[in-house]
Design a protein around this motif. Structure first.
Motif, short mmCIF file in Angstrom:
data_model
loop_
_atom_site.label_atom_id
_atom_site.label_comp_id
_atom_site.label_asym_id
_atom_site.label_seq_id
_atom_site.Cartn_x
_atom_site.Cartn_y
_atom_site.Cartn_z
N ALA A 1 67.98 28.58 20.42
CA ALA A 1 66.81 28.15 21.20
C ALA A 1 65.56 28.89 20.73
N ARG A 2 65.67 30.20 20.46
CA ARG A 2 64.53 30.97 19.99
C ARG A 2 64.05 30.45 18.63
N HIS A 3 65.00 30.06 17.80
CA HIS A 3 64.63 29.55 16.48
C HIS A 3 63.87 28.22 16.60
N ARG A 4 64.24 27.40 17.59
CA ARG A 4 63.52 26.13 17.77
C ARG A 4 62.09 26.38 18.22
N GLU A 5 61.91 27.42 19.03
CA GLU A 5 60.57 27.73 19.51
C GLU A 5 59.76 28.48 18.45
N ARG A 6 60.43 29.34 17.70
CA ARG A 6 59.76 30.14 16.68
C ARG A 6 60.62 30.09 15.41
N PRO A 7 60.39 29.08 14.56
CA PRO A 7 61.29 28.84 13.42
C PRO A 7 61.18 29.90 12.33
N GLU A 8 61.58 31.10 12.69
CA GLU A 8 61.65 32.17 11.70
C GLU A 8 63.10 32.62 11.58
#
Length: 309
Positions: free
Chosen positions: A185-192
């Motif tokens: 989910a964090r990657h979807r919000e901040r694709p790093e």
């Protein structure tokens, strides 16, 4: 339906001019020849020979059948010769490959190669590089699709490996998570790409023991200690455990199952990766048909790179 064997008997009768001489040529009795011709006539509903004291002659129907028998015999003889040539020219070619590479990279390449070289008898061996490279060096395989991790390739120009190595590209290892995992989910919000330290508290599932060595090395570089809950020998099995919520996995990109319930994320650089390549026996390069065909197949793989089929 006209019996081809009976046609052959009629053809011999036509050539010899009598049942007796046809029987001698066919190594059977005149009675057997007569019975075959009579059965042919019953099936056709028309006479095919006219019998007399001077021998037999063909009727119009018989002449048509003999013409057909001649054409069939010629076609069969030609086909037999072509098959003999095909068998004589058939060349065996053995390709060794690691499992995920064989599943993702080889099928379309082998299909195209087999279509262009129907005379080649292809054999595929599943083997890890520590087995496939010696197989090529010793002549038990013609080429190997293989990989290595960090460091120099398994063969370099002028070395004593006896192999030529052609690089195909990199195969980065990905972190595989359930789609509902917080890190996904964090990657979807901040694709790093996440750092390994961010996932240090997770339970890890490894697709093979070599992945364990790579993960341990990168964990040491990151200054963290990871919890390994499973070391499998099959990437599909490892990813099924991720779907079941047992842990997260480290999987090479070409081994990913692309399941809708899973997410594969890159790790922040320097992340673990495999280097893919092809190995050919140096002593055989350009020598003999099998070697030339191996080079042809190798060129197809190089042209295809590490793209998916």
């Amino acid at each position: 339906m006209i019996d081809v064997q009976r046609l052959a008997v009629l053809r011999e009768v036509s050539r010899r001019g009598s049942f007796n001489q046809a029987a001698q040529a066919l190594h059977c009795t005149p009675s057997a020849v007569s019975q075959q011709v009579a059965a042919l006539e019953r099936g056709l509903g028309a006479p095919v020979v006219e019998r007399s004291t001077r021998g037999v002659t063909l009727t119009d129907a018989g002449r048509l059948l003999v013409e057909a028998a001649d054409a069939i015999a010629a076609e069969l003889a030609d086909t037999q010769q072509r098959i003999a040539r095909l068998t004589a020219e058939r060349t065996a070619l053995t390709v060794a490959t690691f499992a995920s590479g064989g599943r993702r990279l080889l099928p379309s390449v082998l299909a195209g190669f087999a279509a262009d070289h129907p005379e080649v008898e292809l054999t595929v061996l599943e083997a890890e590089p520590e087995e496939s490279l010696p197989a090529v060096r010793e002549g038990r395989a013609d080429l190997a699709l293989a990989y290595h991790f960090a460091g120099p390739p398994p063969a370099r120009p002028g070395d004593r490996s006896g192999l030529d190595w052609t690089a195909l590209g990199e195969d980065p290892l990905r972190v595989v998570l359930p789609r509902r995992h917080p890190a996904a989910a964090r990657h979807r919000e901040r694709p790093e790409a996440p750092h390994l330290a961010e996932l240090a508290d997770q339970r890890w599932i490894l697709g093979c023991r070599k992945s364990a060595d790579q993960l341990a090395h990168h964990a040491e570089l990151a200054g963290v200690e990871l919890r390994i809950c499973c070391t499998a020998t099959d990437y599909e099995f490892a990813q099924s455990l991720v779907r079941a919520g047992i842990g997260i996995a480290l999987i090479p990109e070409i081994g990913l199952s692309r399941h809708p319930d899973l997410v594969a994320l890159p790790l922040a650089e320097p992340g673990p990766r495999r280097h893919l390549g092809l190995a050919l026996a140096r002593r055989r390069r350009g020598r003999g048909r099998a070697a030339r065909l191996a080079e042809d197949l190798a060129s197809r793989l190089v042209a295809g790179g590490t793209g998916e089929d």
